[in-house]
Write an enzyme that holds these catalytic residues in place. Structure first.
Site, PDB file in Angstrom:
ATOM      1  N   HIS A 236       0.832  -1.212   0.000  1.00 49.00           N
ATOM      2  CA  HIS A 236       0.000   0.000   0.000  1.00 49.00           C
ATOM      3  C   HIS A 236       0.866   1.262   0.000  1.00 49.00           C
ATOM      4  O   HIS A 236       1.826   1.354   0.773  1.00 49.00           O
ATOM      5  CB  HIS A 236      -0.899  -0.007   1.245  1.00 49.00           C
ATOM      6  CG  HIS A 236      -1.755   1.215   1.365  1.00 49.00           C
ATOM      7  ND1 HIS A 236      -1.920   1.891   2.557  1.00 49.00           N
ATOM      8  CD2 HIS A 236      -2.474   1.891   0.443  1.00 49.00           C
ATOM      9  CE1 HIS A 236      -2.732   2.930   2.358  1.00 49.00           C
ATOM     10  NE2 HIS A 236      -3.081   2.952   1.089  1.00 49.00           N
ATOM     11  N   GLY A 237       0.535   2.225  -0.831  1.00 49.23           N
ATOM     12  CA  GLY A 237       1.273   3.491  -0.883  1.00 49.23           C
ATOM     13  C   GLY A 237       0.847   4.428   0.234  1.00 49.23           C
ATOM     14  O   GLY A 237       0.369   5.542   0.000  1.00 49.23           O
TER      15      GLY A 237
END
Ligand code: ZLV
Ligand code: CA
Ligand code: ZN
Length: 387
Positions: free
Chosen positions: A179-180
């Protein structure tokens, strides 16, 4: 075969500094900056350097990094060394540990990959380039005041801040298997950046544990950032056709609804099959089709690397994606050029597209019904933007 030609009026710029390749996180650490050496060797062996503008990048200045990071965190990064770290009382506060170790030249490493991303962003701002590439960047987990997930400074956030000086709306797309979170968090309360991350999501068992479908921005609808964070949480084993289908089903309406003037694409290679840390079953061509889809939108694009822990496949992927950016991917021979310096790393097949999903390390746990529910969930969020 030489003669990869540049299309007129369309420039791809390639931003790199080989000094970043020499840093070591430590013996058993999965992040290997030398994967960038392999990548560049393939890019050059295929002759792609003649079809791009190449820039030797500089280190970001402290002032530039202070646009996002705090002075005390930058002071810490600058002063800490493997020799003095035991005297440092705030290692835990800055999240230093096994994921983010202190190694020789840490500050130089971080300021180099960050400088390359800032140079790339500026080329887009002054329209000297339509696609600007920095494979050493894409370190999406770093926070304002702490390191996280192998990332020390957040070059993506800093590059986006540059773009925002010239561009009204930035769409950030992240296809790293993680996940960014750092980029999402930095722009959580603004409607000038839309963040969209595809990732493996398992709250308690997969890093960083954030990014469910329901996480879409601030809950207060009066906050401008509401509905401007989008997350596509996936299970193990997603395969080529499903991933590319999902990517298009989601990216197309995002662009339609949000109307960005520029796109930032984080191309983490750990979403490939056979990655040391990843758990998807994607082949190089499928990952590349996502990049190709974004390229065909005809907006300026900032292209970054990110994760990727099986160096030979990282190099294959990013060389191939460089060719997609140039528009010469059809001209690449599947067989790697015989004069590739580190050809031995790509043995025994010596091909650009080895099968990465065949041995099926991960069973596909993403049902069609689940994928449709993701598409529907994202479309529902986008409907809020229209009103
Ligand atoms: O690809 O780590 O799971 C962008 C990116 O997205 C964790 N970290 C955290 C949570 C508790 N720790 C585990 C500590 C492990 C320390 C060392 C490894 C060492 C050897 C092999 C694998 C790992 C490792 N660490 C695997 N996954 C982690 C994650 C961080 C993932 C960062 C992804 C970065 C560049
Ligand atoms: Ca991602
Ligand atoms: Zn990753």
């Amino acid at each position: 075969k030489n003669g990869i030609v540049r299309p007129k009026g369309y420039t791809v710029s390639f931003h790199a500094n080989s000094s970043v390749e020499k840093f070591h996180f430590g013996q058993s650490h999965p992040m290997k900056p030398w994967r960038l050496t392999l990548t560049k060797q393939l890019v050059m062996a295929y002759g792609m350097h003649t079809a791009m503008d190449l820039y030797l990048t500089r280190a970001a200045t402290r002032e530039e990094m202070a646009e996002f990071h705090t002075e005390d965190y930058l002071d810490f990064l600058k002063r800490v060394t493997p020799n003095n770290m035991l005297l440092e009382p705030r290692l835990a506060q800055y999240n230093i540990g096994d994921d983010c170790p202190i190694f020789d030249g840490l500050y130089d490493y971080a300021s180099l990959y960050t400088g390359a991303s800032l140079d790339a962003a500026r080329k887009l701002c002054n329209e000297q380039s339509q696609v600007a590439i920095n494979w050493s960047g894409g370190l999406h987990h770093a926070k304002k005041t702490e390191a996280s997930g192998f990332c020390y400074t957040n070059d993506i956030v800093l590059a986006i801040l540059q773009l925002l000086r010239y561009h009204p709306r930035v769409l950030y797309i992240d296809i790293d298997v993680h996940h960014g979170d750092g980029v999402e968090q930095a722009f959580w309360s603004t409607d000038r950046v839309m963040t969209l991350s595809f990732h493996k999501y398992d709250k308690d068992n997969f890093f960083p544990g954030t990014g469910p479908l329901s996480s879409t921005g601030p809950e207060n609808p009066l906050n401008p950032g509401a509905h401007h964070a989008l997350n596509v949480p996936l299970h193990d084993g997603i395969e080529d056709e499903d991933y590319v289908w999902l990517f298009k089903q989601i990216v197309e309406p995002c662009v339609g609804a949000y109307q960005p003037s520029v796109i930032v694409l984080q191309c983490g290679a750990d979403s490939l099959g056979c990655d040391r840390l990843g758990c998807f079953n994607l082949n190089i061509r499928a990952h590349g089709r996502c990049v190709d889809f974004v390229k065909r939108l005809n907006l300026p694009i900032l292209v970054f690397g990110g994760g990727g822990y099986t160096p030979r496949n990282v190099a294959r992927l990013w060389a191939y994606e460089t060719s997609i950016c140039i528009g010469c991917s059809e001209q690449l021979d599947e067989k790697l050029p015989a004069h590739t310096p580190a050809l031995a790393h790509f043995a025994p097949d010596n091909t650009l597209f080895p099968p990465l999903s065949e041995h099926g390390r991960f069973e596909n746990k993403n049902s069609r019904q689940y994928l449709w529910s993701l598409v529907e969930g994202i479309h529902k969020q986008l409907a809020y933007l229209e009103s």
